[in-house]
Design a protein around this motif. Structure first.
Motif, PDB file in Angstrom:
ATOM      1  N   UNK A 173       6.315  69.405 -44.346  1.00 16.96           N
ATOM      2  CA  UNK A 173       7.568  69.757 -45.008  1.00 16.96           C
ATOM      3  C   UNK A 173       7.490  69.528 -46.509  1.00 16.96           C
ATOM      4  N   UNK A 174       6.567  68.655 -46.950  1.00 15.17           N
ATOM      5  CA  UNK A 174       6.444  68.368 -48.373  1.00 15.17           C
ATOM      6  C   UNK A 174       5.504  69.335 -49.087  1.00 15.17           C
ATOM      7  N   UNK A 175       4.815  70.182 -48.344  1.00 17.29           N
ATOM      8  CA  UNK A 175       3.876  71.123 -48.958  1.00 17.29           C
ATOM      9  C   UNK A 175       4.628  72.277 -49.598  1.00 17.29           C
ATOM     10  N   UNK A 176       4.150  72.696 -50.755  1.00 15.70           N
ATOM     11  CA  UNK A 176       4.797  73.817 -51.442  1.00 15.70           C
ATOM     12  C   UNK A 176       4.083  75.101 -51.050  1.00 15.70           C
ATOM     13  N   UNK A 177       4.750  75.876 -50.181  1.00 20.84           N
ATOM     14  CA  UNK A 177       4.168  77.122 -49.712  1.00 20.84           C
ATOM     15  C   UNK A 177       4.552  78.196 -50.668  1.00 20.84           C
TER      16      UNK A 177
ATOM     17  N   UNK B 109       5.749  85.914 -42.962  1.00 19.67           N
ATOM     18  CA  UNK B 109       5.694  84.491 -43.313  1.00 19.67           C
ATOM     19  C   UNK B 109       6.939  84.068 -44.089  1.00 19.67           C
ATOM     20  N   UNK B 110       7.540  85.004 -44.819  1.00 22.61           N
ATOM     21  CA  UNK B 110       8.749  84.684 -45.588  1.00 22.61           C
ATOM     22  C   UNK B 110       9.886  84.195 -44.694  1.00 22.61           C
ATOM     23  N   UNK B 111       9.866  84.587 -43.440  1.00 23.78           N
ATOM     24  CA  UNK B 111      10.922  84.152 -42.506  1.00 23.78           C
ATOM     25  C   UNK B 111      10.819  82.667 -42.198  1.00 23.78           C
ATOM     26  N   UNK B 112       9.614  82.117 -42.245  1.00 25.32           N
ATOM     27  CA  UNK B 112       9.396  80.753 -41.760  1.00 25.32           C
ATOM     28  C   UNK B 112       8.949  79.763 -42.831  1.00 25.32           C
ATOM     29  N   UNK B 113       8.656  80.230 -44.033  1.00 30.64           N
ATOM     30  CA  UNK B 113       8.117  79.359 -45.084  1.00 30.64           C
ATOM     31  C   UNK B 113       9.007  78.171 -45.415  1.00 30.64           C
ATOM     32  N   UNK B 114      10.307  78.357 -45.301  1.00 33.02           N
ATOM     33  CA  UNK B 114      11.226  77.282 -45.689  1.00 33.02           C
ATOM     34  C   UNK B 114      11.673  76.422 -44.505  1.00 33.02           C
TER      35      UNK B 114
ATOM     36  N   UNK C 166      17.592  71.681 -32.848  1.00 33.95           N
ATOM     37  CA  UNK C 166      18.806  71.191 -33.502  1.00 33.95           C
ATOM     38  C   UNK C 166      18.920  71.707 -34.943  1.00 33.95           C
ATOM     39  N   UNK C 167      17.781  71.808 -35.651  1.00 34.81           N
ATOM     40  CA  UNK C 167      17.854  72.250 -37.048  1.00 34.81           C
ATOM     41  C   UNK C 167      17.795  73.780 -37.205  1.00 34.81           C
ATOM     42  N   UNK C 168      17.772  74.497 -36.072  1.00 37.48           N
ATOM     43  CA  UNK C 168      17.784  75.954 -36.113  1.00 37.48           C
ATOM     44  C   UNK C 168      16.413  76.579 -36.278  1.00 37.48           C
ATOM     45  N   UNK C 169      15.387  75.761 -36.417  1.00 35.59           N
ATOM     46  CA  UNK C 169      14.035  76.263 -36.629  1.00 35.59           C
ATOM     47  C   UNK C 169      13.478  77.036 -35.453  1.00 35.59           C
ATOM     48  N   UNK C 170      13.827  76.615 -34.236  1.00 35.44           N
ATOM     49  CA  UNK C 170      13.287  77.321 -33.079  1.00 35.44           C
ATOM     50  C   UNK C 170      13.839  78.745 -33.017  1.00 35.44           C
ATOM     51  N   UNK C 171      15.118  78.913 -33.338  1.00 38.69           N
ATOM     52  CA  UNK C 171      15.703  80.264 -33.376  1.00 38.69           C
ATOM     53  C   UNK C 171      14.996  81.135 -34.410  1.00 38.69           C
ATOM     54  N   UNK C 172      14.641  80.542 -35.534  1.00 36.21           N
ATOM     55  CA  UNK C 172      13.913  81.287 -36.560  1.00 36.21           C
ATOM     56  C   UNK C 172      12.534  81.694 -36.049  1.00 36.21           C
ATOM     57  N   UNK C 173      11.867  80.799 -35.309  1.00 36.36           N
ATOM     58  CA  UNK C 173      10.565  81.146 -34.739  1.00 36.36           C
ATOM     59  C   UNK C 173      10.701  82.266 -33.709  1.00 36.36           C
TER      60      UNK C 173
ATOM     61  N   UNK D 206       1.909  73.277 -39.784  1.00 36.26           N
ATOM     62  CA  UNK D 206       1.782  74.188 -40.922  1.00 36.26           C
ATOM     63  C   UNK D 206       1.694  75.631 -40.448  1.00 36.26           C
ATOM     64  N   UNK D 207       0.975  75.877 -39.367  1.00 35.92           N
ATOM     65  CA  UNK D 207       0.854  77.234 -38.837  1.00 35.92           C
ATOM     66  C   UNK D 207       2.222  77.806 -38.467  1.00 35.92           C
ATOM     67  N   UNK D 208       3.109  76.966 -37.983  1.00 39.76           N
ATOM     68  CA  UNK D 208       4.445  77.444 -37.622  1.00 39.76           C
ATOM     69  C   UNK D 208       5.250  77.844 -38.860  1.00 39.76           C
ATOM     70  N   UNK D 209       4.930  77.257 -40.000  1.00 36.44           N
ATOM     71  CA  UNK D 209       5.616  77.630 -41.249  1.00 36.44           C
ATOM     72  C   UNK D 209       4.994  78.840 -41.916  1.00 36.44           C
ATOM     73  N   UNK D 210       3.673  78.958 -41.849  1.00 38.76           N
ATOM     74  CA  UNK D 210       2.996  80.069 -42.535  1.00 38.76           C
ATOM     75  C   UNK D 210       1.650  80.328 -41.882  1.00 38.76           C
ATOM     76  N   UNK D 211       1.404  81.570 -41.559  1.00 41.89           N
ATOM     77  CA  UNK D 211       0.133  81.951 -40.960  1.00 41.89           C
ATOM     78  C   UNK D 211      -0.901  82.277 -42.025  1.00 41.89           C
TER      79      UNK D 211
END
Length: 185
Positions: A181-185, A163-168, A132-139, A29-34
């Motif tokens: 992934x199922x949490x609504x940020x 946080x808007x960069x990583x929320x999705x 593979x899903x591009x998430x690491x590049x976003x981080x 969760x921290x990686x998606x939103x601080x």
């Protein structure tokens, strides 16, 4: 071992498994939103522990979750600020002055740098799937932007906006659960 011992042992294992899942989920969760909304923590606790959010047990888990998040966020921000100061010293020793260039930023804040900065959280992630899903590049982009907005001074409001960069992002956990992934940020 009698039936009571088996039940206690089994109950303890379930709790241990849930605690491990909670720990992994908090890191993901921290990686998606601080700075997620408080309701996100409620949702996380109820999904993992299957308890009513107003119970004493849930309140205890919520308190621990908030404490972990504050610790993660403070350490992340401090590491960024320390890294900015270290890089400024490197530039000074090279007699480089002026604004931070995009090339300098990209060269200094690379994948290895990001893995080091986020190592505490990335242990909970399936890195190959995240890549593979591009998430690491976003981080990587997120850490670069955090570095950039922290260049002149501590700027927590600007960092929160990132946080808007990583929320999705889809953050694949090592265990394969999809709770975060199922949490609504």
């Amino acid at each position: 071992m009698n039936n009571t011992d088996v039940a206690i042992s089994s109950s303890s294992k379930i709790t241990d498994d849930k605690i491990r899942l909670w720990d992994e989920s908090v890191k993901c969760l921290f990686l998606r939103a601080r700075s997620p909304r408080g309701e996100v923590f409620d949702e996380l606790i109820t999904k993992i522990f299957k308890i009513k959010i107003h119970s004493n047990e849930a309140k205890s888990y919520l308190k621990k979750t908030r404490k972990f998040f504050i610790d993660f966020r403070n350490k992340f921000n401090q590491i960024i600020l320390t890294s900015v100061e270290e890089f400024k010293e490197i530039r000074k020793n090279r007699a480089s002055t002026g604004s931070l260039s995009q090339k300098e930023l990209i060269d200094y804040v690379d994948e290895e740098f990001v893995q080091k900065i986020l190592s505490r959280q990335l242990v909970a992630v399936n890195i190959s799937e995240l890549t593979r899903n591009g998430g690491f590049n976003t981080l990587v982009d997120f850490v670069r932007e955090t570095f950039k907005v922290s260049w002149n001074r501590k700027n927590l409001s600007a960092v929160k906006e990132l946080d808007n960069m990583t929320k999705k992002l889809t953050i694949p956990s090592r265990s394969g659960n999809k709770i975060v992934d199922s949490l609504s940020l």
